[in-house]
Design an enzyme around this catalytic site. Structure first.
Site, PDB file in Angstrom:
ATOM      1  N   ASP A 102      -9.873   3.293   2.220  1.00  0.00           N
ATOM      2  CA  ASP A 102      -9.961   2.566   4.173  1.00  0.00           C
ATOM      3  C   ASP A 102     -11.197   3.509   4.502  1.00  0.00           C
ATOM      4  O   ASP A 102     -11.798   3.036   5.220  1.00  0.00           O
ATOM      5  CB  ASP A 102      -8.984   2.535   4.328  1.00  0.00           C
ATOM      6  CG  ASP A 102      -8.376   0.843   3.782  1.00  0.00           C
ATOM      7  OD1 ASP A 102      -9.424   0.637   3.503  1.00  0.00           O
ATOM      8  OD2 ASP A 102      -7.141   0.704   3.972  1.00  0.00           O
ATOM      9  N   LYS A 135       0.615  -1.610   0.009  1.00  0.00           N
ATOM     10  CA  LYS A 135      -0.094   0.066   0.185  1.00  0.00           C
ATOM     11  C   LYS A 135       0.484   1.231  -0.012  1.00  0.00           C
ATOM     12  O   LYS A 135       0.317   2.734  -0.522  1.00  0.00           O
ATOM     13  CB  LYS A 135      -1.260   0.180   1.751  1.00  0.00           C
ATOM     14  CG  LYS A 135      -2.241  -0.871   0.696  1.00  0.00           C
ATOM     15  CD  LYS A 135      -2.910  -0.554   2.455  1.00  0.00           C
ATOM     16  CE  LYS A 135      -3.685  -1.590   2.253  1.00  0.00           C
ATOM     17  NZ  LYS A 135      -5.152  -1.418   3.498  1.00  0.00           N
TER      18      LYS A 135
HETATM   19  P1  NAP Z   1      -0.687  -2.206  10.550  1.00  0.00           P
HETATM   20  O1  NAP Z   1       0.151  -0.871   9.472  1.00  0.00           O
HETATM   21  O2  NAP Z   1       0.447  -3.306  10.175  1.00  0.00           O
HETATM   22  O3  NAP Z   1      -0.664  -1.560  11.817  1.00  0.00           O
HETATM   23  C1  NAP Z   1      -1.014  -2.515  13.102  1.00  0.00           C
HETATM   24  C2  NAP Z   1      -1.736  -1.830  14.118  1.00  0.00           C
HETATM   25  O4  NAP Z   1      -1.711  -2.754  14.686  1.00  0.00           O
HETATM   26  C3  NAP Z   1      -0.640  -0.781  14.649  1.00  0.00           C
HETATM   27  O5  NAP Z   1      -0.767   0.300  14.896  1.00  0.00           O
HETATM   28  C4  NAP Z   1       0.669  -1.205  15.393  1.00  0.00           C
HETATM   29  O6  NAP Z   1       0.778  -0.653  16.853  1.00  0.00           O
HETATM   30  C5  NAP Z   1      -1.115  -2.576  16.554  1.00  0.00           C
HETATM   31  N1  NAP Z   1      -1.265  -3.162  16.896  1.00  0.00           N
HETATM   32  C6  NAP Z   1       0.248  -4.108  16.619  1.00  0.00           C
HETATM   33  N2  NAP Z   1       0.195  -5.583  16.694  1.00  0.00           N
HETATM   34  C7  NAP Z   1      -0.251  -4.667  18.175  1.00  0.00           C
HETATM   35  C8  NAP Z   1       0.110  -4.965  19.898  1.00  0.00           C
HETATM   36  N3  NAP Z   1      -0.148  -6.349  20.055  1.00  0.00           N
HETATM   37  N4  NAP Z   1      -0.863  -4.556  21.143  1.00  0.00           N
HETATM   38  C9  NAP Z   1      -1.026  -3.075  20.723  1.00  0.00           C
HETATM   39  N5  NAP Z   1      -0.639  -2.555  18.901  1.00  0.00           N
HETATM   40  C10 NAP Z   1      -0.721  -3.736  18.365  1.00  0.00           C
HETATM   41  O7  NAP Z   1      -1.952  -2.721  10.140  1.00  0.00           O
HETATM   42  P2  NAP Z   1      -3.405  -2.309   9.204  1.00  0.00           P
HETATM   43  O8  NAP Z   1      -3.555  -1.896   7.374  1.00  0.00           O
HETATM   44  O9  NAP Z   1      -3.300  -0.844   9.294  1.00  0.00           O
HETATM   45  O10 NAP Z   1      -4.347  -3.230   9.624  1.00  0.00           O
HETATM   46  C11 NAP Z   1      -4.684  -3.653  11.631  1.00  0.00           C
HETATM   47  C12 NAP Z   1      -6.181  -3.890  11.082  1.00  0.00           C
HETATM   48  O11 NAP Z   1      -7.194  -3.578  10.543  1.00  0.00           O
HETATM   49  C13 NAP Z   1      -5.801  -5.929  10.886  1.00  0.00           C
HETATM   50  O12 NAP Z   1      -6.095  -6.612  11.595  1.00  0.00           O
HETATM   51  C14 NAP Z   1      -6.667  -6.109   9.125  1.00  0.00           C
HETATM   52  O13 NAP Z   1      -6.909  -7.123   8.683  1.00  0.00           O
HETATM   53  C15 NAP Z   1      -7.569  -4.958   9.470  1.00  0.00           C
HETATM   54  N6  NAP Z   1      -7.685  -3.921   8.121  1.00  0.00           N
HETATM   55  C16 NAP Z   1      -9.493  -3.974   8.499  1.00  0.00           C
HETATM   56  C17 NAP Z   1      -9.318  -3.717   7.610  1.00  0.00           C
HETATM   57  C18 NAP Z   1     -11.492  -3.805   6.974  1.00  0.00           C
HETATM   58  O14 NAP Z   1     -12.247  -3.125   5.697  1.00  0.00           O
HETATM   59  N7  NAP Z   1     -12.628  -4.105   7.793  1.00  0.00           N
HETATM   60  C19 NAP Z   1      -9.294  -2.320   6.102  1.00  0.00           C
HETATM   61  C20 NAP Z   1      -8.384  -2.551   6.345  1.00  0.00           C
HETATM   62  C21 NAP Z   1      -7.715  -2.983   7.438  1.00  0.00           C
HETATM   63  P3  NAP Z   1       2.075  -0.268  16.193  1.00  0.00           P
HETATM   64  O15 NAP Z   1       2.140   1.226  15.206  1.00  0.00           O
HETATM   65  O16 NAP Z   1       2.883  -0.123  17.342  1.00  0.00           O
HETATM   66  O17 NAP Z   1       3.686  -0.781  15.707  1.00  0.00           O
END
Ligand code: NAP
Length: 289
Positions: A107, A71
């Site tokens: 998103d 992305k």
């Molecule tokens: P990303 O860019 O990898 O960001 C991950 C986020 O989760 C960061 O804020 C990270 O914190 C936090 N995190 C991960 N493990 C953690 C833990 N153990 N404790 C506290 N914080 C934690 O991922 P993303 O693309 O934003 O996606 C995040 C989630 O949203 C995923 O589960 C994805 O499947 C979902 N999602 C859903 C949709 C939908 O349409 N419903 C769309 C997009 C994404 P740090 O920055 O501190 O590492």
């Protein structure tokens, strides 16, 4: 619709993509709208991203969705980036207009529509957004045009601080940031009407984890978890238990796809059909990878 020499090709690039429900959801939408479009999932390794985008032009692929891990990196290969996607720093949808590749991010719109569809307006509200990754950034920029107050909390507080500073530069007045300490969460939630989990905490296989303790939740909160596998996360279970209104991640998934559909076809998406297909697929997948 039968495939023919006129069929327009759309798809998803990412790694992995094998479990994506987007092909089922978008193909059902194209069929319902009687459009000669087809959507396929394509696994593209990090090192192949530049070639894949070159291939999009060469093969005249009409539209692509972009998912993890491309992305952010894809931005530099495109000709034009929509203003919101540029601010977010990530693209999840590409439109090919005669070889000119235009990037968008749907998103944030998807998340806002999911909440609004549940009967909660964002206008003038105080919201707590947990996370500062790709999805959280998209949500933060969309919310900044709607809510009155936004508190962004993240495990790595520097990322939340950076995001809040970007929104301040965009002239948002009431934007705050911090970490995930219990007291900070309690304080942030005390005057909030909406809370969003935009982290991956609670996602399969870590279904028994939650970003915060259930005792911090209140019946007058709207709790939105963007995680959609499982459909009911531990956070949502605990929110429902205290009587809070809950919104799961399906609506966001459907609406970000519906917005991509509109970018590619110029038509409104058949959202109800997309929602039905998404629910069927996710129920089948529920709790599995
Ligand atoms: P990303 O860019 O990898 O960001 C991950 C986020 O989760 C960061 O804020 C990270 O914190 C936090 N995190 C991960 N493990 C953690 C833990 N153990 N404790 C506290 N914080 C934690 O991922 P993303 O693309 O934003 O996606 C995040 C989630 O949203 C995923 O589960 C994805 O499947 C979902 N999602 C859903 C949709 C939908 O349409 N419903 C769309 C997009 C994404 P740090 O920055 O501190 O590492």
């Amino acid at each position: 619709m039968e495939l023919s020499s006129k069929t327009r090709l759309c798809g998803l690039i990412g790694d992995p993509v094998e479990h994506s429900i987007s092909p089922k959801m978008l193909n059902a939408a194209f069929k319902a709208a009687d459009l000669n479009f087809v959507y396929v999932a394509m696994n593209v390794k990090k090192r192949e991203l530049a070639s894949a985008i070159k291939g999009m032009r060469a093969l005249n692929i009409h539209g692509l969705n972009v998912t993890i891990p491309h992305k952010v990196n894809v931005v530099k290969y495109l000709n034009h980036i929509d203003v919101d996607a540029r601010a977010i720093g990530a693209v999840n949808t590409i439109l090919n207009v005669n070889g000119e590749l235009r990037g968008f991010n749907t998103d944030g719109i998807g998340a806002a529509r999911a909440i609004e569809e549940s009967g909660t307006s964002l206008e003038g509200k105080s919201a707590v957004l947990i996370g500062s990754g790709g999805a959280a950034r998209a949500i933060a920029f969309t919310f900044s045009n709607k809510v009155d107050k936004l508190t962004i909390l993240n495990r790595h507080t520097d990322k939340a601080g950076k995001l809040a500073a970007e929104l301040t530069r965009k002239k948002m007045k009431r934007v705050y940031s911090g970490g995930l300490q219990r007291e900070r969460l309690r304080q942030a939630l005390s005057d909030a009407q909406i809370m969003v989990n935009a982290t991956s905490v609670g996602m399969f296989p870590n279904k028994d984890t939650s970003i915060l303790e259930g005792v911090l939740l209140r019946p007058d909160l709207v709790v939105f978890d963007i995680v959609y596998n499982p459909l009911e996360t531990r956070l949502l279970r605990e929110a429902a238990k205290v009587g809070a209104k809950t919104v799961n991640g399906v609506g966001m998934l459907v609406h970000q796809g519906a917005e991509a559909f509109k970018i590619w076809t110029g038509k409104e998406a058949p959202v109800e059909i997309m929602h039905k297909v998404a629910m069927e697929e996710l129920s089948r997948l529920n709790g599995r990878a």
